[in-house]
Design an enzyme around this catalytic site. Sequence first.
Site, PDB file in Angstrom:
ATOM      1  N   THR A 148      -4.610   6.610   0.195  1.00 60.78           N
ATOM      2  CA  THR A 148      -5.848   7.370   0.278  1.00 60.78           C
ATOM      3  C   THR A 148      -5.919   8.418  -0.816  1.00 60.78           C
ATOM      4  OG1 THR A 148      -5.825   7.086   2.662  1.00 60.78           O
ATOM      5  CG2 THR A 148      -7.274   8.783   1.789  1.00 60.78           C
ATOM      6  N   GLU A 185      -9.343   4.134  -1.761  1.00 61.25           N
ATOM      7  CA  GLU A 185      -8.160   3.921  -2.589  1.00 61.25           C
ATOM      8  C   GLU A 185      -8.529   3.215  -3.895  1.00 61.25           C
ATOM      9  OE1 GLU A 185      -4.716   2.292  -0.768  1.00 61.25           O
ATOM     10  OE2 GLU A 185      -5.192   3.044   1.248  1.00 61.25           O
ATOM     11  N   ARG A 190      -7.089   4.090  13.727  1.00 61.11           N
ATOM     12  CA  ARG A 190      -6.176   5.212  13.928  1.00 61.11           C
ATOM     13  C   ARG A 190      -5.559   5.240  15.324  1.00 61.11           C
ATOM     14  NH1 ARG A 190      -5.032   6.398   8.789  1.00 61.11           N
ATOM     15  NH2 ARG A 190      -6.848   7.095   7.599  1.00 61.11           N
ATOM     16  N   GLU A 223      -9.333  12.910   7.879  1.00 56.01           N
ATOM     17  CA  GLU A 223      -9.294  14.244   7.280  1.00 56.01           C
ATOM     18  C   GLU A 223     -10.660  14.932   7.321  1.00 56.01           C
ATOM     19  OE1 GLU A 223      -6.831  14.007   3.397  1.00 56.01           O
ATOM     20  OE2 GLU A 223      -7.516  11.974   3.877  1.00 56.01           O
ATOM     21  N   THR A 264      -8.667  -5.536   4.410  1.00 58.78           N
ATOM     22  CA  THR A 264      -8.601  -4.628   3.266  1.00 58.78           C
ATOM     23  C   THR A 264      -9.656  -5.101   2.275  1.00 58.78           C
ATOM     24  OG1 THR A 264      -6.211  -4.321   3.561  1.00 58.78           O
ATOM     25  CG2 THR A 264      -7.154  -3.694   1.429  1.00 58.78           C
ATOM     26  N   HIS A 318      -3.687  14.304   0.803  1.00 55.42           N
ATOM     27  CA  HIS A 318      -3.834  13.453   1.985  1.00 55.42           C
ATOM     28  C   HIS A 318      -2.591  13.541   2.874  1.00 55.42           C
ATOM     29  CE1 HIS A 318      -4.784  10.076   4.552  1.00 55.42           C
ATOM     30  NE2 HIS A 318      -3.677   9.452   4.170  1.00 55.42           N
ATOM     31  N   TYR A 322       1.134   5.797  -0.496  1.00 54.56           N
ATOM     32  CA  TYR A 322       0.762   7.030   0.209  1.00 54.56           C
ATOM     33  C   TYR A 322       0.955   8.160  -0.798  1.00 54.56           C
ATOM     34  CZ  TYR A 322       1.075  10.177   4.404  1.00 54.56           C
ATOM     35  OH  TYR A 322       0.895  11.130   5.387  1.00 54.56           O
ATOM     36  N   TYR A 373       3.015   2.841  15.141  1.00 49.68           N
ATOM     37  CA  TYR A 373       3.652   3.014  13.840  1.00 49.68           C
ATOM     38  C   TYR A 373       5.067   3.596  13.879  1.00 49.68           C
ATOM     39  CZ  TYR A 373       3.149   8.113  13.173  1.00 49.68           C
ATOM     40  OH  TYR A 373       3.261   9.475  13.247  1.00 49.68           O
ATOM     41  N   LYS A 400      -3.669  -1.868  10.311  1.00 45.49           N
ATOM     42  CA  LYS A 400      -4.093  -1.992   8.919  1.00 45.49           C
ATOM     43  C   LYS A 400      -4.340  -3.443   8.501  1.00 45.49           C
ATOM     44  CE  LYS A 400      -3.028   2.372   7.446  1.00 45.49           C
ATOM     45  NZ  LYS A 400      -3.801   3.237   6.565  1.00 45.49           N
ATOM     46  N   ARG A 459       1.531  16.736  12.927  1.00 46.80           N
ATOM     47  CA  ARG A 459       2.738  17.528  13.175  1.00 46.80           C
ATOM     48  C   ARG A 459       2.421  19.005  12.946  1.00 46.80           C
ATOM     49  NH1 ARG A 459       4.032  13.564   9.755  1.00 46.80           N
ATOM     50  NH2 ARG A 459       4.338  15.026   8.027  1.00 46.80           N
ATOM     51  N   ASP A 501       0.843  -1.188   0.000  1.00 46.31           N
ATOM     52  CA  ASP A 501       0.000   0.000   0.000  1.00 46.31           C
ATOM     53  C   ASP A 501       0.882   1.243   0.000  1.00 46.31           C
ATOM     54  OD1 ASP A 501      -2.601   1.083  -0.084  1.00 46.31           O
ATOM     55  OD2 ASP A 501      -2.486   1.597   2.026  1.00 46.31           O
ATOM     56  N   GLN A 546      -2.892   2.606  15.330  1.00 48.26           N
ATOM     57  CA  GLN A 546      -1.830   3.076  14.437  1.00 48.26           C
ATOM     58  C   GLN A 546      -0.948   4.127  15.112  1.00 48.26           C
ATOM     59  OE1 GLN A 546      -3.326   4.707  10.776  1.00 48.26           O
ATOM     60  NE2 GLN A 546      -1.323   5.198   9.959  1.00 48.26           N
ATOM     61  N   ASP A 603      -8.936   0.594   2.505  1.00 45.80           N
ATOM     62  CA  ASP A 603      -7.911   0.183   3.460  1.00 45.80           C
ATOM     63  C   ASP A 603      -8.372   0.600   4.859  1.00 45.80           C
ATOM     64  OD1 ASP A 603      -5.499  -0.759   4.456  1.00 45.80           O
ATOM     65  OD2 ASP A 603      -4.490   1.167   4.184  1.00 45.80           O
ATOM     66  N   GLU A 627     -10.143   4.265   4.213  1.00 45.85           N
ATOM     67  CA  GLU A 627      -9.313   4.988   3.262  1.00 45.85           C
ATOM     68  C   GLU A 627      -9.777   4.607   1.867  1.00 45.85           C
ATOM     69  OE1 GLU A 627      -5.196   5.783   5.718  1.00 45.85           O
ATOM     70  OE2 GLU A 627      -5.189   4.231   4.164  1.00 45.85           O
TER      71      GLU A 627
END
Length: 405
Positions: free
Chosen positions: A340, A193, A229, A354, A249, A124, A119, A236, A245, A133, A117, A232, A225, A191
């Site tokens: 995503t 996708e 969260r 989001e 799927t 996104h 990104y 992660y 994850k 962040r 998968d 994760q 997906d 997600e």
Amino acid sequence: MPPFDVPEGDPFGPHNLPYGVFSPSGSTERTVGVRLGDHVLDAGAAAAALGSPHRSLLDRPTLNPLLAAGPGTWSDVRRDLVSWVTDPAHRATVEPLFRPLSEVILHLPFEVADYVDFYASEHHARNAGRIFRPDAADSLMPNWKHLPVGYHGRAGTVVVSGTDVVRPSGQRKGPGDPAPVFGPSVRLDIEAEVGFVVGAPSQPGRPVGLGDFRSHVFGLCLLNDWSARDIQAWEYVPLGPFLAKSFATSVSAWITPLEALEHARVAPPERTHPLLPYLDDTAPGVEPGGYDLRISVAINGHVVSEPPYSTMYWTAAQQLAHMTVNGASLRTGDLYGSGTVSGPAEHQRGSLLELTWNGRDPLELPDGKRTFLEDGDVVTLTAWAPGADGGRVGLGEVTGRVVTA
């Protein structure tokens, strides 16, 4: 309505013909089917009735033999199928071999070899960066515009559309928790996708170049997906997604061949950083690798987002080139996800992370507010792509219902 008489403009008309695997209701026998309108053609039986040399590829319980046959055979089979469902000379033979979709069971259409998968949406990635962040000088990580970021997923938990998704349990630790706790995820997300299905394999040690994308990739499908969260966020760092994850799927029951999407091919967004040669799709002779796919995300029948795949920064061809540049080989049945799909507008965001800005701004749905998914919620992805003469090419939907842990 008889299958041969599919209405003009139907997104699943003879210009599309996606592949799947089905069983007639009450039977355990599986076989390759091709969708036309709201019917499915028993492709193996049609091949047998018409004396096709491709019977051995179509009269099978999975798409893998057809996938492995390579692009020349893919084109030949598609050409025959179009003839079988449009030529009046075949009608008497082929029409009895159609079944209404309401009378069949659809299965995972191919045996998944490996699952990767990516990104690939800048929108996104920037949204996620701003959420997690907020004080960083740049919402993107330093490597993001130099290579397609990805992770190796779990092939064994790829499931077909319609399969219930059990809410995952695991460790989580919120900012105010003194220690980790164990339990069902409370921040279950989706997600939206696009998945790409590899047909022809490659040799170990030989990277697949940008120009060889269509020699190896058979087709595409919608992919959800599912993501926990809260699990994760705790697990992660430093190696990336794992249990958050790997529990499920979801993919469509229908794989749309790339040949059906010729009119949906577009150039990707303008790149702002120079690319290394193996990823440079601006080089002479390299075809544009983007696709214009219009996706809709619905929760309990209410559309909450419409992500445009055409905005994806990294293309599927670049992802394939990057995935193999170290010499890793492709296997028939490999599946890789786009990551995503999110656009620049708020209503084009492909995840609840989001859409609700990590739970800060709940969605107002007819059946109540949502920050993340609740038990019983049904998520459905649908999509279409531009076809010839203003028509549409439909992609098979992906749906899944969340059930209690």
